[in-house]
Design an enzyme around this catalytic site. Structure first.
Site, mmCIF file in Angstrom:
data_model
loop_
_atom_site.group_PDB
_atom_site.id
_atom_site.type_symbol
_atom_site.label_atom_id
_atom_site.label_comp_id
_atom_site.label_asym_id
_atom_site.label_seq_id
_atom_site.Cartn_x
_atom_site.Cartn_y
_atom_site.Cartn_z
ATOM 1 N N ALA A 141 0.866 -1.162 0.000
ATOM 2 C CA ALA A 141 0.000 0.000 0.000
ATOM 3 C C ALA A 141 0.911 1.223 0.000
ATOM 4 C CB ALA A 141 -0.897 -0.020 1.219
ATOM 5 N N GLU A 186 -0.374 -9.349 -0.459
ATOM 6 C CA GLU A 186 -1.799 -9.656 -0.244
ATOM 7 C C GLU A 186 -2.558 -9.754 -1.574
ATOM 8 O OE1 GLU A 186 -1.830 -6.396 2.593
ATOM 9 O OE2 GLU A 186 -2.835 -7.700 4.026
ATOM 10 N N GLU A 200 4.589 -4.992 7.399
ATOM 11 C CA GLU A 200 3.782 -3.957 8.066
ATOM 12 C C GLU A 200 4.214 -3.693 9.507
ATOM 13 O OE1 GLU A 200 2.584 -6.284 6.071
ATOM 14 O OE2 GLU A 200 1.035 -5.453 4.779
ATOM 15 N N GLY A 214 0.688 -4.950 0.921
ATOM 16 C CA GLY A 214 -0.499 -5.057 0.065
ATOM 17 C C GLY A 214 -0.213 -5.764 -1.256
HETATM 18 N N1 DAK Z 1 4.622 3.187 -0.783
HETATM 19 C C1 DAK Z 1 5.006 4.346 -1.393
HETATM 20 N N2 DAK Z 1 6.141 4.492 -2.088
HETATM 21 C C2 DAK Z 1 6.953 3.430 -2.195
HETATM 22 C C3 DAK Z 1 6.621 2.170 -1.589
HETATM 23 C C4 DAK Z 1 5.395 2.072 -0.867
HETATM 24 N N3 DAK Z 1 4.962 0.908 -0.300
HETATM 25 N N4 DAK Z 1 7.626 1.311 -1.840
HETATM 26 C C5 DAK Z 1 8.526 2.001 -2.577
HETATM 27 N N5 DAK Z 1 8.127 3.257 -2.784
HETATM 28 C C6 DAK Z 1 8.805 4.328 -3.527
HETATM 29 C C7 DAK Z 1 10.008 4.847 -2.741
HETATM 30 O O1 DAK Z 1 9.601 5.785 -1.785
HETATM 31 C C8 DAK Z 1 10.846 5.458 -3.837
HETATM 32 O O2 DAK Z 1 10.292 6.711 -4.208
HETATM 33 P P1 DAK Z 1 11.241 7.998 -4.523
HETATM 34 O O3 DAK Z 1 12.039 8.195 -3.305
HETATM 35 O O4 DAK Z 1 12.051 7.556 -5.704
HETATM 36 O O5 DAK Z 1 10.256 9.077 -4.832
HETATM 37 C C9 DAK Z 1 10.606 4.513 -5.016
HETATM 38 O O6 DAK Z 1 9.400 3.798 -4.709
HETATM 39 C C10 DAK Z 1 11.718 3.495 -5.184
HETATM 40 O O7 DAK Z 1 11.911 2.856 -3.937
HETATM 41 P P2 DAK Z 1 13.331 2.756 -3.215
HETATM 42 O O8 DAK Z 1 14.216 3.883 -3.609
HETATM 43 O O9 DAK Z 1 13.071 2.551 -1.760
HETATM 44 O O10 DAK Z 1 13.907 1.418 -3.878
HETATM 45 P P3 DAK Z 1 14.882 0.371 -3.218
HETATM 46 O O11 DAK Z 1 15.258 -0.578 -4.307
HETATM 47 O O12 DAK Z 1 16.004 1.049 -2.472
HETATM 48 O O13 DAK Z 1 14.020 -0.419 -2.134
HETATM 49 C C11 DAK Z 1 12.059 -1.553 -1.348
HETATM 50 C C12 DAK Z 1 12.900 -1.186 -2.567
HETATM 51 C C13 DAK Z 1 10.777 -2.267 -1.889
HETATM 52 C C14 DAK Z 1 12.812 -2.560 -0.447
HETATM 53 C C15 DAK Z 1 11.696 -0.299 -0.536
HETATM 54 O O14 DAK Z 1 11.159 0.651 -1.436
HETATM 55 C C16 DAK Z 1 10.688 -0.543 0.542
HETATM 56 O O15 DAK Z 1 11.043 -1.066 1.628
HETATM 57 N N6 DAK Z 1 9.444 -0.170 0.295
HETATM 58 C C17 DAK Z 1 8.368 -0.278 1.252
HETATM 59 C C18 DAK Z 1 7.914 -1.709 1.352
HETATM 60 C C19 DAK Z 1 6.836 -1.872 2.400
HETATM 61 O O16 DAK Z 1 7.063 -1.629 3.597
HETATM 62 N N7 DAK Z 1 5.716 -2.292 1.936
HETATM 63 C C20 DAK Z 1 4.560 -2.531 2.794
HETATM 64 C C21 DAK Z 1 3.795 -1.281 2.785
HETATM 65 S S1 DAK Z 1 2.615 -1.288 4.059
HETATM 66 C C22 DAK Z 1 -4.316 -0.621 6.027
HETATM 67 C C23 DAK Z 1 -4.471 -1.447 4.972
HETATM 68 C C24 DAK Z 1 -3.391 -1.962 4.333
HETATM 69 C C25 DAK Z 1 -2.120 -1.705 4.761
HETATM 70 C C26 DAK Z 1 -1.953 -0.895 5.835
HETATM 71 C C27 DAK Z 1 -3.035 -0.345 6.487
HETATM 72 N N8 DAK Z 1 -5.436 -0.049 6.652
HETATM 73 C C28 DAK Z 1 -6.528 -0.871 6.978
HETATM 74 C C29 DAK Z 1 -5.435 1.383 6.766
HETATM 75 C C30 DAK Z 1 -1.025 -2.233 4.026
HETATM 76 C C31 DAK Z 1 0.178 -1.764 4.274
HETATM 77 C C32 DAK Z 1 1.294 -1.982 3.402
HETATM 78 O O17 DAK Z 1 1.254 -2.552 2.349
#
Ligand code: DAK
Length: 260
Positions: free
Chosen positions: A66, A114, A134, A111
């Site tokens: 997400a 998921e 998460e 997400g």
């Molecule tokens: N959201 C937004 N932007 C993201 C992103 C994400 N999940 N993942 C990556 N990006 C963006 C980065 O910010 C970066 O943007 P710029 O800085 O270039 O503008 C660009 O994509 C490239 O990413 P990186 O520079 O970080 O690339 P790397 O190769 O260094 O790293 C990475 C890749 C996938 C390991 C890293 O980007 C990362 O850790 N990303 C986050 C992964 C993550 O934590 N995903 C889970 C997200 S939480 C809810 C319902 C659902 C959810 C929550 C609450 N409610 C009921 C309200 C679900 C939550 C999730 O999915």
């Protein structure tokens, strides 16, 4: 509705839906989820689409989760609404009448994992990475991960992923049953298309009922599940496809299914 964050391409009865925000690693924000909902509802209503592939744009990500930049400042009510929309999208994917294959071409985190879990089958490229990170962000999975992951890989493997937030590679995902198989990145879409095309030429009514039997049967005990299967088996005999399939076999020719 115009789609800015996804693309749909239909060929030979197979729809390929690409989440297309490569600069944000295809992260799911509100607009993307809304577009996905619209797109999958459209696909579900089609009688001409017999299999679906979901993938991510670019070489790095399926869906990296997400959209964190979008969620950071949520109030509780907005978070609940966003969560509900995400659940709605996952449910539409899971309950599409057509079989759905996730072509996981890179990061499938949060997400994104998921979304892959809501699909019927998952094929992964060698560079794919899976996880539910998460807990690193102070939340738990919000699009069904705590429910679908243990159902797919068992409680122990799911607990490890969910509680630790660890990220695993495609090989390990395959070992624990999270993905069906792993392919070279350049072969992924080819493999998914071959599987989708194989499904698309089968009797559509039977394939759709088969998907219903698997999905609904998993929520039943074995006796009820087998009774449900018998009911659906009976329904096949109301279809032209059943008549054609069995007639073609006896006449030693390929069947021409009408999806009726
Ligand atoms: N959201 C937004 N932007 C993201 C992103 C994400 N999940 N993942 C990556 N990006 C963006 C980065 O910010 C970066 O943007 P710029 O800085 O270039 O503008 C660009 O994509 C490239 O990413 P990186 O520079 O970080 O690339 P790397 O190769 O260094 O790293 C990475 C890749 C996938 C390991 C890293 O980007 C990362 O850790 N990303 C986050 C992964 C993550 O934590 N995903 C889970 C997200 S939480 C809810 C319902 C659902 C959810 C929550 C609450 N409610 C009921 C309200 C679900 C939550 C999730 O999915």
């Amino acid at each position: 509705m115009t789609w800015n964050n996804i693309q749909k391409n239909v060929k030979d009865g197979v729809a390929t839906v690409t989440i297309n925000r490569p600069k944000a690693l295809n992260a799911l924000n509100y607009d993307t989820l809304k577009e996905m909902l619209h797109c999958f509802e459209e696909i579900g209503a089609s009688r001409d689409i017999h299999a679906v592939i979901i993938t991510g744009s670019g070489e790095k990500a399926f869906v990296a989760g997400a959209d964190i930049s979008f969620m950071g400042d949520f109030e509780a009510i907005e978070a609940r609404e966003f969560g509900k929309l995400g659940h709605q999208v996952m449910a539409v994917v899971e309950n599409l009448p057509q079989p759905v294959i996730a072509a996981v071409n890179g990061f499938a985190l949060g997400g994104g994992c998921e979304l892959a879990l809501a699909c019927d089958m998952r094929l992964a490229s060698e560079n794919a990475k899976f996880g539910q990170p998460e807990v690193n962000l102070g939340v738990l999975p919000g699009f069904g991960g705590t429910q679908r992951l243990p159902r797919l890989v068992g409680k122990g493997h799911a607990a490890e992923l969910l509680f630790s937030g660890k990220i695993i590679d495609a090989e390990e995902a395959c070992r624990i049953g999270l993905v069906n198989r792993v392919t070279a990145p350049e072969k992924l879409l080819e493999e998914c298309s071959a599987l989708a095309e194989m499904i698309a030429v089968k009797a559509p009514v039977a394939v759709r009922l088969c998907k219903e039997a698997v999905n609904n049967g998993l929520e039943m005990d074995l006796t009820r599940g087998c009774g449900y299967e018998a009911d659906l088996f009976g329904i096949c005999f109301a279809s032209k496809d059943q008549k054609e399939g069995m007639k073609a076999f006896l006449e030693k020719r390929s069947p021409q299914f009408a999806g009726k």
